[in-house]
Design an enzyme around this catalytic site. Structure first.
Site, mmCIF file in Angstrom:
data_model
loop_
_atom_site.group_PDB
_atom_site.id
_atom_site.type_symbol
_atom_site.label_atom_id
_atom_site.label_comp_id
_atom_site.label_asym_id
_atom_site.label_seq_id
_atom_site.Cartn_x
_atom_site.Cartn_y
_atom_site.Cartn_z
ATOM 1 C CG HIS A 96 59.725 -22.266 63.414
ATOM 2 N ND1 HIS A 96 59.630 -22.455 64.773
ATOM 3 C CD2 HIS A 96 58.443 -22.185 62.958
ATOM 4 C CE1 HIS A 96 58.340 -22.502 65.123
ATOM 5 N NE2 HIS A 96 57.609 -22.333 64.042
ATOM 6 C CG ASP A 268 58.367 -26.099 65.084
ATOM 7 O OD1 ASP A 268 59.106 -26.685 65.905
ATOM 8 O OD2 ASP A 268 57.351 -25.466 65.419
HETATM 9 N N1 LIG Z 1 55.090 -29.248 64.368
HETATM 10 C C1 LIG Z 1 54.168 -28.337 64.646
HETATM 11 O O1 LIG Z 1 53.217 -28.134 63.906
HETATM 12 C C2 LIG Z 1 54.270 -27.533 65.911
HETATM 13 C C3 LIG Z 1 53.196 -26.773 66.366
HETATM 14 C C4 LIG Z 1 53.353 -26.067 67.569
HETATM 15 C C5 LIG Z 1 54.542 -26.112 68.271
HETATM 16 N N2 LIG Z 1 55.562 -26.865 67.757
HETATM 17 C C6 LIG Z 1 56.876 -26.962 68.418
HETATM 18 O O2 LIG Z 1 56.850 -27.828 69.530
HETATM 19 C C7 LIG Z 1 57.991 -27.532 70.338
HETATM 20 C C8 LIG Z 1 57.568 -27.424 71.801
HETATM 21 O O3 LIG Z 1 56.817 -26.248 71.999
HETATM 22 P P1 LIG Z 1 56.186 -25.865 73.418
HETATM 23 O O4 LIG Z 1 55.362 -24.637 73.211
HETATM 24 O O5 LIG Z 1 55.588 -27.057 74.040
HETATM 25 O O6 LIG Z 1 57.503 -25.452 74.221
HETATM 26 P P2 LIG Z 1 57.596 -25.240 75.811
HETATM 27 O O7 LIG Z 1 58.687 -24.262 76.016
HETATM 28 O O8 LIG Z 1 56.262 -24.976 76.391
HETATM 29 O O9 LIG Z 1 58.067 -26.687 76.333
HETATM 30 C C9 LIG Z 1 59.298 -27.236 75.995
HETATM 31 C C10 LIG Z 1 59.692 -28.207 77.083
HETATM 32 O O10 LIG Z 1 60.877 -28.890 76.639
HETATM 33 C C11 LIG Z 1 61.660 -29.101 77.800
HETATM 34 N N3 LIG Z 1 63.032 -29.461 77.432
HETATM 35 C C12 LIG Z 1 64.042 -28.650 77.060
HETATM 36 N N4 LIG Z 1 65.171 -29.370 76.842
HETATM 37 C C13 LIG Z 1 64.825 -30.671 77.052
HETATM 38 C C14 LIG Z 1 65.542 -31.895 77.001
HETATM 39 N N5 LIG Z 1 66.842 -31.940 76.663
HETATM 40 N N6 LIG Z 1 64.901 -33.051 77.310
HETATM 41 C C15 LIG Z 1 63.588 -33.040 77.654
HETATM 42 N N7 LIG Z 1 62.857 -31.894 77.721
HETATM 43 C C16 LIG Z 1 63.463 -30.734 77.437
HETATM 44 C C17 LIG Z 1 61.521 -27.786 78.567
HETATM 45 O O11 LIG Z 1 61.937 -27.923 79.919
HETATM 46 C C18 LIG Z 1 60.021 -27.537 78.406
HETATM 47 O O12 LIG Z 1 59.265 -28.121 79.456
HETATM 48 C C19 LIG Z 1 58.563 -26.227 69.745
HETATM 49 O O13 LIG Z 1 59.641 -26.517 68.888
HETATM 50 C C20 LIG Z 1 57.420 -25.676 68.967
HETATM 51 O O14 LIG Z 1 57.833 -24.775 67.951
HETATM 52 C C21 LIG Z 1 55.447 -27.563 66.609
#
Ligand SMILES: NC(=O)c1ccc[n+]([C@@H]2O[C@H](COP(=O)([O-])OP(=O)(O)OC[C@H]3O[C@@H](n4cnc5c(N)ncnc54)[C@H](O)[C@@H]3O)[C@@H](O)[C@H]2O)c1
Length: 364
Positions: A96, A268
């Site tokens: 990250h 993250d």
């Molecule tokens: N905090 C934690 O413990 C933890 C754990 C796992 C994943 N995450 C994080 O969660 C986030 C999402 O991961 P994911 O695997 O679901 O990603 P993903 O790529 O599957 O989904 C992301 C979505 O966001 C959308 N998007 C992009 N720009 C946007 C905007 N301006 N407005 C609305 N939607 C928008 C995309 O079109 C997509 O559908 C990542 O940053 C990942 O690292 C955090």
């Protein structure tokens, strides 16, 4: 024969381990040696004996695991781990870097070859991020519902409502892996769920499959209206490698009802809510503009048994490929995308652009 090191995680509340004993058995059979730090798997339910039976060497100190050629971890290295960095080390873990300028500097200065789980993949597939996103997404409505309790500082709203009382409104920003699972969980608790995304195909599918009750194209004005009467907002917007887009502005948060809850899992990568700042499993929430914020950067860390097995199943086949040539692997399309830092440079163009942008804003 490549030597693989598996140190214990040191991030607050983190009990996951990147490889379970089954994966270690496969990696040892493929010709690698594996050094597991004593006790590294205990938090996830795996004893040193389990790893020994799998063919690993149990080593007493973190430094012994870090001394191997290829170190595999779960979370981004913490400052106490930076002294283990060295030029002939290859690191395979979540990084990250767009949200971690100090870690980036330490990696670049030391010459480590660093592969990031969260950018590994081809096209839109991120197969090492997906299992953790699935788990974090499932956790989001659970922690959101918990913090909506008046005893936890929330407004005292129950997600499913009651006879004669409408259900709570949940707005999910980004309907990828995190958002889809969060929406399914919230629907399962009988909340009204609205999904927000820039990808209209994703929104259409989510509506058709009944994952959400309503959908909204992501725009500043639309999101402001949608969150103003929300009880729970879940953040899961991602542009791979880049800093998360700010979708919910500070003005939007000011307009939310006191005691409503934001669970920003995109934290993250810097967070998709302007008022989000990283929190830890031991101190997960704070209140800003009357709204409870839960912004834990390692949510799956609190379900280490499930999360370690899910991560391990996805990491092991890629680790076997990386172990064939830990200092090369550019001809492997998935691994090439994962390479973030090499030879004292940030080599992933999106990560580099994100960090240059942050430095330009004075965040570097
Ligand atoms: N905090 C934690 O413990 C933890 C754990 C796992 C994943 N995450 C994080 O969660 C986030 C999402 O991961 P994911 O695997 O679901 O990603 P993903 O790529 O599957 O989904 C992301 C979505 O966001 C959308 N998007 C992009 N720009 C946007 C905007 N301006 N407005 C609305 N939607 C928008 C995309 O079109 C997509 O559908 C990542 O940053 C990942 O690292 C955090």
């Amino acid at each position: 024969m490549t030597s693989v090191g598996l140190p214990a995680e040191v991030k607050d509340g983190e009990r996951r381990i990147a490889l379970d004993p089954i994966a270690v058995t496969d990696i040892v059979r493929s010709g690698c040696s594996v050094a597991v730090q004593a006790g590294a798997g205990v938090g996830a339910g795996f004893s040193d004996g389990d790893y020994k039976d799998a063919g690993a060497d149990i080593v007493p100190e973190a430094a012994d695991a870090w001394a191997q050629e290829l170190v595999v971890k779960v979370k981004e290295p913490q400052p106490s781990e930076y002294p283990h960095f060295r030029e002939d080390l290859t690191l395979f873990t979540f990084l990250h870097l767009a949200a971690e300028p100090e870690l980036t500097r330490a990696l670049v200065a030391s010459g480590v070859r660093a592969y990031a789980y969260e950018t590994l993949g081809t096209g839109r597939q991120l197969p090492l991020l997906a299992p953790m996103s699935e788990i974090a997404g499932r956790v989001a409505p659970i922690v959101g519902a918990y913090h909506l309790s008046s005893h936890q500082g929330g407004a005292g709203t129950l997600l499913g409502g009651a006879a004669g009382v409408p259900p709570a409104k949940v707005v999910v920003i980004g309907l990828g892996h995190v958002g889809t699972m969060a929406a399914r969980g919230a629907k399962g608790l009988d909340a009204y769920v609205m999904g927000v995304d820039v990808d209209l195909d994703r929104l259409r599918t989510a509506v058709m499959e009944g994952v959400v009750d309503g959908s909204l194209a992501s725009s500043e004005a639309g999101v402001g209206e949608a969150v103003a009467d929300a009880d729970l907002v879940v953040g899961g917007a991602l542009v791979p490698g880049a800093r998360a887009p700010i979708v919910v502005t500070e003005e939007h948060v000011r307009g939310m009802r006191p005691g409503s809850v934001i669970v920003d899992l995109a934290i993250d990568q810097g967070g998709c809510v302007a008022t989000a700042r990283p929190t830890s499993l031991s101190d997960p929430v704070y209140v800003e503009h009357g709204v409870v914020h839960y912004c834990v950067t390692n949510v799956p860390g609190q379900y280490p048994r499930t999360a370690s097995r899910a991560l391990s199943a996805a990491v092991a086949p890629r680790l076997r490929r990386l172990a064939r040539d830990p200092r090369g692997s550019e001809d492997d399309a998935e691994l090439a995308q994962a390479l973030n830092v090499a030879g004292g440079r940030i080599v992933h163009p999106i990560v580099r652009a994100a960090l240059e942008g942050a430095a330009g804003e004075g965040a570097g």
